[in-house]
Design a protein around this motif. Structure first.
Motif, mmCIF file in Angstrom:
data_model
loop_
_atom_site.group_PDB
_atom_site.id
_atom_site.type_symbol
_atom_site.label_atom_id
_atom_site.label_comp_id
_atom_site.label_asym_id
_atom_site.label_seq_id
_atom_site.Cartn_x
_atom_site.Cartn_y
_atom_site.Cartn_z
ATOM 1 N N GLU A 1 -8.073 2.882 -3.180
ATOM 2 C CA GLU A 1 -6.658 2.278 -3.066
ATOM 3 C C GLU A 1 -5.631 2.540 -3.758
ATOM 4 O O GLU A 1 -5.859 2.867 -5.115
ATOM 5 N N TRP B 1 -8.141 -6.550 -3.140
ATOM 6 C CA TRP B 1 -8.709 -5.619 -2.361
ATOM 7 C C TRP B 1 -10.079 -5.175 -2.718
ATOM 8 O O TRP B 1 -10.968 -5.279 -1.790
ATOM 9 N N TYR B 2 -10.342 -5.076 -4.021
ATOM 10 C CA TYR B 2 -11.763 -4.937 -4.307
ATOM 11 C C TYR B 2 -13.003 -5.780 -3.724
ATOM 12 O O TYR B 2 -13.729 -5.614 -3.084
ATOM 13 N N GLU C 1 0.842 -1.131 -0.055
ATOM 14 C CA GLU C 1 0.176 -0.044 0.088
ATOM 15 C C GLU C 1 0.705 1.184 -0.062
ATOM 16 O O GLU C 1 2.025 1.279 0.723
ATOM 17 N N GLY D 1 -11.713 -6.051 0.545
ATOM 18 C CA GLY D 1 -11.360 -4.891 1.343
ATOM 19 C C GLY D 1 -12.198 -3.691 0.987
ATOM 20 O O GLY D 1 -12.408 -2.663 1.895
ATOM 21 N N SER D 2 -13.014 -3.650 -0.193
ATOM 22 C CA SER D 2 -13.591 -2.512 -0.572
ATOM 23 C C SER D 2 -14.966 -2.529 -0.139
ATOM 24 O O SER D 2 -15.668 -3.473 0.150
ATOM 25 N N SER D 3 -15.698 -1.126 -0.227
ATOM 26 C CA SER D 3 -17.046 -1.182 -0.156
ATOM 27 C C SER D 3 -17.695 -1.253 -1.417
ATOM 28 O O SER D 3 -18.823 -0.829 -1.537
ATOM 29 N N ARG E 1 -7.592 5.991 4.520
ATOM 30 C CA ARG E 1 -8.739 5.902 5.444
ATOM 31 C C ARG E 1 -9.920 5.580 4.547
ATOM 32 O O ARG E 1 -10.947 5.324 5.518
ATOM 33 N N SER E 2 -9.964 5.361 3.295
ATOM 34 C CA SER E 2 -11.225 5.124 2.524
ATOM 35 C C SER E 2 -11.445 3.655 2.403
ATOM 36 O O SER E 2 -10.332 2.723 2.226
ATOM 37 N N ARG E 3 -12.243 3.252 2.320
ATOM 38 C CA ARG E 3 -13.017 1.636 1.838
ATOM 39 C C ARG E 3 -13.427 1.765 0.373
ATOM 40 O O ARG E 3 -13.766 0.790 -0.053
ATOM 41 N N ASP E 4 -13.293 2.875 -0.245
ATOM 42 C CA ASP E 4 -13.588 2.838 -1.737
ATOM 43 C C ASP E 4 -12.512 3.311 -2.511
ATOM 44 O O ASP E 4 -12.668 3.523 -3.817
#
Length: 174
Positions: A67, A119-120, A17, A123-125, A62-65
């Motif tokens: 990376e 990640w998608y 990251e 880990g993502s929204s 800090r985002s979930r949407d």
């Protein structure tokens, strides 16, 4: 996000990251890559400062949407993978992968795709992943097909040099 290391005969490529401290190296990489390929379409790259990019990376962390991951070799950024939420399409992320020309065809793009898709999915929204690729970049189109992307439509864009080029719009189908 876990670190990922690919070994080859010359050493290790680390993919991790991107951190705010990576901002200067990422800007340097993007400026170099944008001169190597017209596929790099980063708005405002000439005016991007280290402080602004560090702030952007901190917000993305800090985002979930969104990376950003960096591929590093000998401590230098040689590739980047990004997923950025599309403001006009809630729940949709746009994938981007860039590898320095000297490192093309060495599996770095595939390694970045592996990590970004993981990640998608985990880990993502986001509920949808899309990308645009130049229609004449058949190697990239084939790679994206291999990873589960399908072409949905065609369009056009202008390169950094102002040349109009056809695009293929693709969507990930897991």
């Amino acid at each position: 996000m876990a670190n990922h290391t690919d070994s080859d005969n010359d050493g290790d490529v680390q993919i991790r990251e991107a951190q705010p401290v990576d901002a200067p190296a990422i800007i340097q990489f993007l400026r170099k890559a944008s001169k190597e390929s017209d596929a790099i379409l980063v708005t405002g790259l000439d005016h991007l400062t280290n402080a602004n990019e560090a702030d952007n990376l901190a917000t993305i962390q800090r985002s979930r949407d969104c990376e950003v991951v960096a591929a590093l070799y000998a401590g230098r950024v040689i590739g980047i993978g990004t997923i950025m939420v599309k403001s006009e399409q809630q729940g949709t992320g746009e994938l981007g992968v860039v590898v320095e020309r000297d490192y093309w065809h060495n599996g770095i793009g595939s390694a970045l795709l592996d990590i970004m898709i993981d990640w998608y999915q985990n880990g993502s929204s986001l509920n949808q992943l899309v990308l645009d690729v130049f229609a004449d970049n058949q190697r990239a189109i084939n790679l994206y097909h291999h990873y589960g992307f399908v072409a949905t439509s065609r369009g056009k864009t202008r390169t950094a040099n102002g040349i109009e080029k056809p695009l293929v719009h693709m969507i990930y189908q897991n």
